[in-house]
Design an enzyme around this catalytic site. Structure first.
Site, mmCIF file in Angstrom:
data_model
loop_
_atom_site.group_PDB
_atom_site.id
_atom_site.type_symbol
_atom_site.label_atom_id
_atom_site.label_comp_id
_atom_site.label_asym_id
_atom_site.label_seq_id
_atom_site.Cartn_x
_atom_site.Cartn_y
_atom_site.Cartn_z
ATOM 1 N N LYS A 67 3.518 8.355 14.563
ATOM 2 C CA LYS A 67 3.421 9.950 14.216
ATOM 3 C C LYS A 67 2.197 10.258 14.504
ATOM 4 C CE LYS A 67 3.802 8.265 9.529
ATOM 5 N NZ LYS A 67 4.817 8.091 8.454
ATOM 6 N N LYS B 145 -8.560 4.456 13.999
ATOM 7 C CA LYS B 145 -8.366 5.856 13.532
ATOM 8 C C LYS B 145 -9.864 6.432 13.764
ATOM 9 C CE LYS B 145 -4.342 5.997 10.657
ATOM 10 N NZ LYS B 145 -3.981 6.198 9.296
ATOM 11 N N LYS C 153 2.937 1.377 20.188
ATOM 12 C CA LYS C 153 4.084 1.509 19.305
ATOM 13 C C LYS C 153 4.212 3.042 19.145
ATOM 14 C CE LYS C 153 1.341 2.227 15.072
ATOM 15 N NZ LYS C 153 1.228 1.846 13.781
HETATM 16 P P1 TYM Z 1 3.449 4.348 7.690
HETATM 17 O O1 TYM Z 1 3.555 5.398 6.841
HETATM 18 O O2 TYM Z 1 2.494 4.511 8.898
HETATM 19 O O3 TYM Z 1 4.677 3.529 8.320
HETATM 20 C C1 TYM Z 1 5.871 3.143 7.306
HETATM 21 C C2 TYM Z 1 6.326 1.934 7.833
HETATM 22 O O4 TYM Z 1 7.166 2.308 9.033
HETATM 23 C C3 TYM Z 1 6.516 1.138 9.817
HETATM 24 N N1 TYM Z 1 6.543 1.436 11.221
HETATM 25 C C4 TYM Z 1 6.995 0.867 12.557
HETATM 26 N N2 TYM Z 1 7.701 -0.078 12.563
HETATM 27 C C5 TYM Z 1 8.200 -0.534 13.530
HETATM 28 N N3 TYM Z 1 7.976 0.107 14.851
HETATM 29 C C6 TYM Z 1 7.210 1.033 14.673
HETATM 30 N N4 TYM Z 1 6.633 1.779 16.003
HETATM 31 C C7 TYM Z 1 6.872 1.509 13.466
HETATM 32 N N5 TYM Z 1 5.902 2.654 13.057
HETATM 33 C C8 TYM Z 1 5.883 2.650 11.724
HETATM 34 C C9 TYM Z 1 5.474 0.645 9.155
HETATM 35 O O5 TYM Z 1 5.001 -0.814 9.476
HETATM 36 C C10 TYM Z 1 5.442 0.706 7.901
HETATM 37 O O6 TYM Z 1 6.114 -0.387 7.264
HETATM 38 N N6 TYM Z 1 -0.074 1.786 4.976
HETATM 39 C C11 TYM Z 1 1.130 1.843 5.369
HETATM 40 C C12 TYM Z 1 1.952 2.554 4.063
HETATM 41 C C13 TYM Z 1 1.857 1.864 2.632
HETATM 42 C C14 TYM Z 1 2.196 0.670 2.239
HETATM 43 C C15 TYM Z 1 1.861 0.297 0.904
HETATM 44 C C16 TYM Z 1 3.115 -0.293 2.793
HETATM 45 C C17 TYM Z 1 0.868 2.219 1.853
HETATM 46 N N7 TYM Z 1 1.000 1.359 0.503
HETATM 47 C C18 TYM Z 1 2.371 -0.763 0.176
HETATM 48 C C19 TYM Z 1 3.684 -1.216 2.187
HETATM 49 C C20 TYM Z 1 3.271 -1.615 1.024
HETATM 50 C C21 TYM Z 1 1.552 2.866 6.354
HETATM 51 O O7 TYM Z 1 0.664 3.780 6.745
HETATM 52 O O8 TYM Z 1 2.994 2.848 6.628
#
Ligand code: TYM
Length: 334
Positions: free
Chosen positions: A200, A114, A197
């Site tokens: 968004k 990022k 992957k």
């Molecule tokens: P975020 O908001 O980017 O994504 C949410 C969840 O979706 C999964 N994900 C995917 N899985 C498979 N293929 C993909 N292309 C794909 N894109 C996204 C992510 O792995 C995630 O599980 N840092 C985290 C948010 C977070 C969090 C937490 C997660 C904050 N605190 C505590 C678990 C526990 C994030 O940015 O997810």
């Protein structure tokens, strides 16, 4: 015996979740509410690590919460809440910041990606400490397992390290969590670039399937997904990454194992297969979109559900923080 606990979070950084979020995470959240004491949060504190319009953040936080409920989370069974409503997340994050080495934080690849995108000096300190706030989210609830996609593995490792370090320095306080990652759906890829992957922040609109998108554009995007040379529907990650991604999607949405799908489309070419994938996506997303729209039609009710979720989350978070404060050596507040 108390149920094991799960916690996970999702960022309100877009106007819709996408297929990767849904298959990689949210669907498992729904399943796990049956067997676990489940906590799921919309991580708005994480969302502001990059510049965010207040009105957009407010809208997207509600849209995210509504989609979680629409996807099948039951507020009676799972605790669904907004991260900033529980102040303990920020408080524990600060304490964990003070347990984390600069080098250790600097190794986090999501920050590196990022900050490369926004430019090192434009990247906020919040973006740098983002994974430590995530560790706080998890440790605060004494979660046993954390359902996420593969991109979160490194953050989970850091969470485990920080939890163990704290326990070692100050005495047993935190449960050390395990990642819960389903191999088949851990990385759904971009329809236009199957080496990346679905994301968004970095996928082009044509590469991403949004849960709240209308059937027309969804079908078009699947039909235009990049496919590979040849015309046979085969699972071959190396030589056919585009078709393999579509097979993974189709299998996850229909429950039909990949080898059975390969057999079904033998000799039929890509067209028929893609049409079926498109239908499976539309069938999965349409009810979620309709329920989301309905939930967003009554913001007061949605906010009430989130307030109740925050209340339940706070009860757990307060217990952990009282112990953490004492262990660190802060004076009691009388
Ligand atoms: P975020 O908001 O980017 O994504 C949410 C969840 O979706 C999964 N994900 C995917 N899985 C498979 N293929 C993909 N292309 C794909 N894109 C996204 C992510 O792995 C995630 O599980 N840092 C985290 C948010 C977070 C969090 C937490 C997660 C904050 N605190 C505590 C678990 C526990 C994030 O940015 O997810």
């Amino acid at each position: 015996m108390a149920r094991p606990r799960v916690l996970s979070g999702i960022q309100p950084t877009a106007d819709s979740f996408h297929l990767g979020n849904y298959l990689g995470a949210v669907r498992q959240w729904v399943t796990l509410q049956e067997t676990h004491d489940a906590f799921y949060c919309v991580v708005d504190l994480h969302a502001i690590t990059v510049q965010t319009e207040p009105a957009a953040l407010r809208r997207r936080s509600r849209v995210a919460a509504a989609q979680l409920l629409a996807a099948g989370l039951d507020p009676e069974r799972a605790t669904v809440f907004v991260q900033s409503h529980v102040r303990e997340h920020s408080e524990l994050a600060w304490i964990l910041n003070c347990q984390t080495g600069m080098g250790e934080a600097a190794r986090m690849t999501q920050f590196k990606d990022k900050s490369a995108k926004y430019g090192e000096s434009a990247a906020s300190v919040g973006l740098f400490t983002y994974p430590i706030l995530q560790a706080a989210d998890i440790l605060l609830y004494q979660a046993n397992s954390v359902p996420v996609g593969a991109d979160q593995k490194q953050h989970l490792e850091l969470t485990r390290d920080l939890g163990q370090r704290f326990n070692h320095r100050f005495g047993d306080t935190f449960t050390i969590p395990e990642p819960y990652i389903l191999k088949e759906v851990e990385k759904i890829t971009d329809l236009q670039d199957p080496s990346a992957k679905m994301s968004k922040s970095s996928s082009s609109p044509a590469g991403i399937l949004d849960v709240l998108e209308q059937p027309g554009p969804l079908r078009k995007k699947v039909m235009r997904a990049v496919t590979d040379t040849g015309s046979e529907v085969l699972f071959d990650e190396e030589n056919k990454p585009g078709i393999s991604n579509l097979l993974r999607i189709q299998s996850a949405l229909t429950g039909v194992p990949i080898p059975d799908l390969v057999a079904r489309y033998e000799g039929q070419g890509y067209g028929t297969f893609k049409k079926d994938v498109a239908e499976a996506v539309v069938e999965a997303f349409t009810p979620i979109r309709e329920r989301t729209e309905k939930l967003l039609g009554d913001e007061a009710e949605l906010d009430k559900l989130l307030a109740a979720g925050a209340e339940r989350a706070r009860a757990v978070a307060r217990r952990t923080m009282a112990e953490v404060r004492d262990r660190v050596g802060f004076l009691p507040t009388l």
